[in-house]
Design a protein around this motif. Structure first.
Motif, PDB file in Angstrom:
ATOM      1  N   GLN A   6       0.822  -1.207   0.000  1.00 50.56           N
ATOM      2  CA  GLN A   6       0.000   0.000   0.000  1.00 50.56           C
ATOM      3  C   GLN A   6       0.859   1.261   0.000  1.00 50.56           C
ATOM      4  N   LYS A   7       0.433   2.230  -0.804  1.00 49.44           N
ATOM      5  CA  LYS A   7       1.095   3.530  -0.848  1.00 49.44           C
ATOM      6  C   LYS A   7       0.131   4.594  -0.326  1.00 49.44           C
ATOM      7  N   LEU A   8       0.685   5.657   0.207  1.00 48.91           N
ATOM      8  CA  LEU A   8      -0.134   6.785   0.639  1.00 48.91           C
ATOM      9  C   LEU A   8      -0.721   7.483  -0.588  1.00 48.91           C
ATOM     10  N   ASP A   9      -1.870   8.111  -0.412  1.00 44.38           N
ATOM     11  CA  ASP A   9      -2.478   8.831  -1.536  1.00 44.38           C
ATOM     12  C   ASP A   9      -1.558   9.929  -2.060  1.00 44.38           C
ATOM     13  N   GLU A  10      -0.814  10.520  -1.128  1.00 44.34           N
ATOM     14  CA  GLU A  10       0.127  11.581  -1.501  1.00 44.34           C
ATOM     15  C   GLU A  10       1.390  11.407  -0.675  1.00 44.34           C
ATOM     16  N   GLU A  11       2.541  11.572  -1.294  1.00 48.44           N
ATOM     17  CA  GLU A  11       3.808  11.404  -0.587  1.00 48.44           C
ATOM     18  C   GLU A  11       3.911  12.387   0.582  1.00 48.44           C
ATOM     19  N   LYS A  12       4.365  11.871   1.732  1.00 50.00           N
ATOM     20  CA  LYS A  12       4.637  12.721   2.893  1.00 50.00           C
ATOM     21  C   LYS A  12       6.131  13.040   2.912  1.00 50.00           C
ATOM     22  N   VAL A  13       6.468  14.262   3.312  1.00 42.91           N
ATOM     23  CA  VAL A  13       7.880  14.621   3.411  1.00 42.91           C
ATOM     24  C   VAL A  13       8.163  15.273   4.763  1.00 42.91           C
ATOM     25  N   PHE A  14       9.357  15.004   5.280  1.00 39.58           N
ATOM     26  CA  PHE A  14       9.873  15.688   6.467  1.00 39.58           C
ATOM     27  C   PHE A  14      11.010  16.588   5.994  1.00 39.58           C
TER      28      PHE A  14
END
Length: 433
Positions: A6-14
């Motif tokens: 599973q992938k997130l709907d939108e990439e998260k970034v820190f």
């Protein structure tokens, strides 16, 4: 869709000061970051007491763990992908092991471990394998996945290639902490060309190897590590703070075992003092808790606990002199007697502290800690051990450097009206002007 894919709907970034951005697309990784055990790492400093020497060193194990994950993500998604020696099924295993490799660290890490005979690696294993939020996430991949992740971190896995990515003489862990610690301490020693090293890394069946064309970048990395250990990690002021911290904990434990009535009862320490610490008790410990007790213990009736707590909280640390235990043990014995005569307990106020590091080692079968050497991949496809090709690395290979210092409270040895003659004798032995 299968949870592992599973992938997130939108990439998260820190936003990150070392790697610019840390990218998360995998649902598993995002869920692990959100667990209470991983969030606890925000409250554990990466460098323990080093902030008392380098005031910028306030970064956490949380920062570092994300950084190691990002280095591994770049390796498996950019460098190794499509190479015949690399199996895509190793990808998630590598990312999870990178993210969780330090999850078992306690407050003030190694100082804390020494006093209470703990091992953060055992608590890492327990947080992954026992009834925790981390375990719950990993089991959603499959029931055996927590065990596989734990074996990578413990270095008992048959998958030696992934183990070497996380833990070897050139691994993602070191490549992150050297740069991160250099950044936050403000020193220049820990910087090296990581981009170049990543570009020349190649997977082999049982380890990561480096293309020979990248040898000079690896030399730079090894020398950076050498300098960081002696200029930052083993800094004598940091070591002094660790000595005081350790002695506070020793004193509190001794008082508890001798039925001392604490003004501020150390409830969070009870299982530690009883040497029966439960996982939940450990998870609830962080540096804010420890510092709360140190703050309160400045008002205790016990002179030693009160004084040491005050020293740590207000940075009135011990001074030090160079010390050679092989040649000067008689000096230490004499000082011990004199300390007793002026009413200062040498158990808490006269401490020998040693630091030792081996910057690089070739393979030594049968050694207690077998270090897998760095191998260079020659243009002909052969592997050669690094120190055989590099004169720089050959010069330091297998050479352990050890340093000893004697710590003491110089402020208590001033020439005042009490014990004037003995204090003068102590200062002369210590060669204090």
């Amino acid at each position: 869709m299968e949870y592992a894919k599973q992938k997130l709907d939108e990439e998260k970034v820190f936003k990150d000061p070392v790697h610019r951005y840390i990218h998360v697309r995998d649902r598993v990784i995002w869920d692990l970051i959100g667990t209470r055990e991983f969030q606890r790492l925000r409250r554990i400093k990466q460098l323990g007491t080093t902030y008392l020497t380098f005031h910028g060193a306030e970064h956490s194990r949380f920062n570092h763990s994300l950084g190691v994950y990002e280095v591994i993500r770049r390796i498996v998604d950019d460098v190794f992908v499509g190479r015949p020696e690399w199996k895509q099924e190793f990808r998630l295993l590598s990312l999870c092991a990178a993210l969780l490799h330090d999850i078992g660290h306690g407050p003030f890490s190694h100082s804390f471990e020494k006093v209470f005979s703990l091992d953060h690696e055992q608590f890492t294993q327990r947080m992954i394998l026992e009834n925790t939020e981390v375990n719950s996430v990993l089991r959603r991949v499959d029931e055996q996945f927590p065990k596989r992740v734990a074996e990578i971190i413990e270095k008992t896995s048959e998958n030696k290639l992934v183990v070497s990515l996380i833990s070897s003489q050139i691994d993602a862990d070191r490549m992150d902490y050297l740069q991160r610690d250099a950044y936050f301490t403000g020193v220049s020693y820990g910087h090296f060309d990581m981009e170049r090293i990543l570009r020349v890394m190649r997977p082999r069946e049982d380890q990561v190897v480096i293309k020979q064309s990248g040898m000079h970048a690896v030399e730079d990395y090894i020398m950076s590590r050498y300098q960081m250990y002696w200029q930052v990690y083993f800094h004598p002021v940091t070591r002094s703070a660790e000595v005081v911290l350790t002695k506070i904990l020793h004193r509190a434990k001794w008082l508890y075992q001798n039925d001392y009535a604490f003004e501020q009862r150390p409830t969070h320490f009870f299982s530690l003092f009883q040497e029966d610490i439960k996982l939940e008790d450990y998870i609830q410990l962080d540096e804010a808790i420890i510092l709360y007790y140190f703050q309160m213990w400045q008002n205790e009736k016990d002179d030693i606990l009160r004084d040491l707590s005050n020293r740590f909280m207000n940075r009135n640390l011990f001074k030090y002199v160079e010390y050679d235990p092989a040649k000067e043990y008689k000096k230490a014995m004499e000082l011990e007697k004199l300390f007793y005569q002026i009413g200062i307990d040498p158990e808490y106020y006269l401490i020998v502290d040693s630091s030792s590091d081996l910057p690089y080692d070739f393979y030594r079968p049968g050694e207690e800690e077998e270090r897998l050497p760095i191998h260079l991949l020659t243009p002909s496809g052969e592997l050669q051990e690094l120190s055989r090709k590099s004169h720089i690395v050959s010069g330091i290979s297998g050479k352990r450097r050890t340093d000893h210092k004697l710590y003491f409270p110089q402020d208590l040895l001033k020439d005042d009206s009490s014990h004037k003659k003995i204090k003068k004798q102590i200062r002369e032995i210590l060669d204090l002007s």
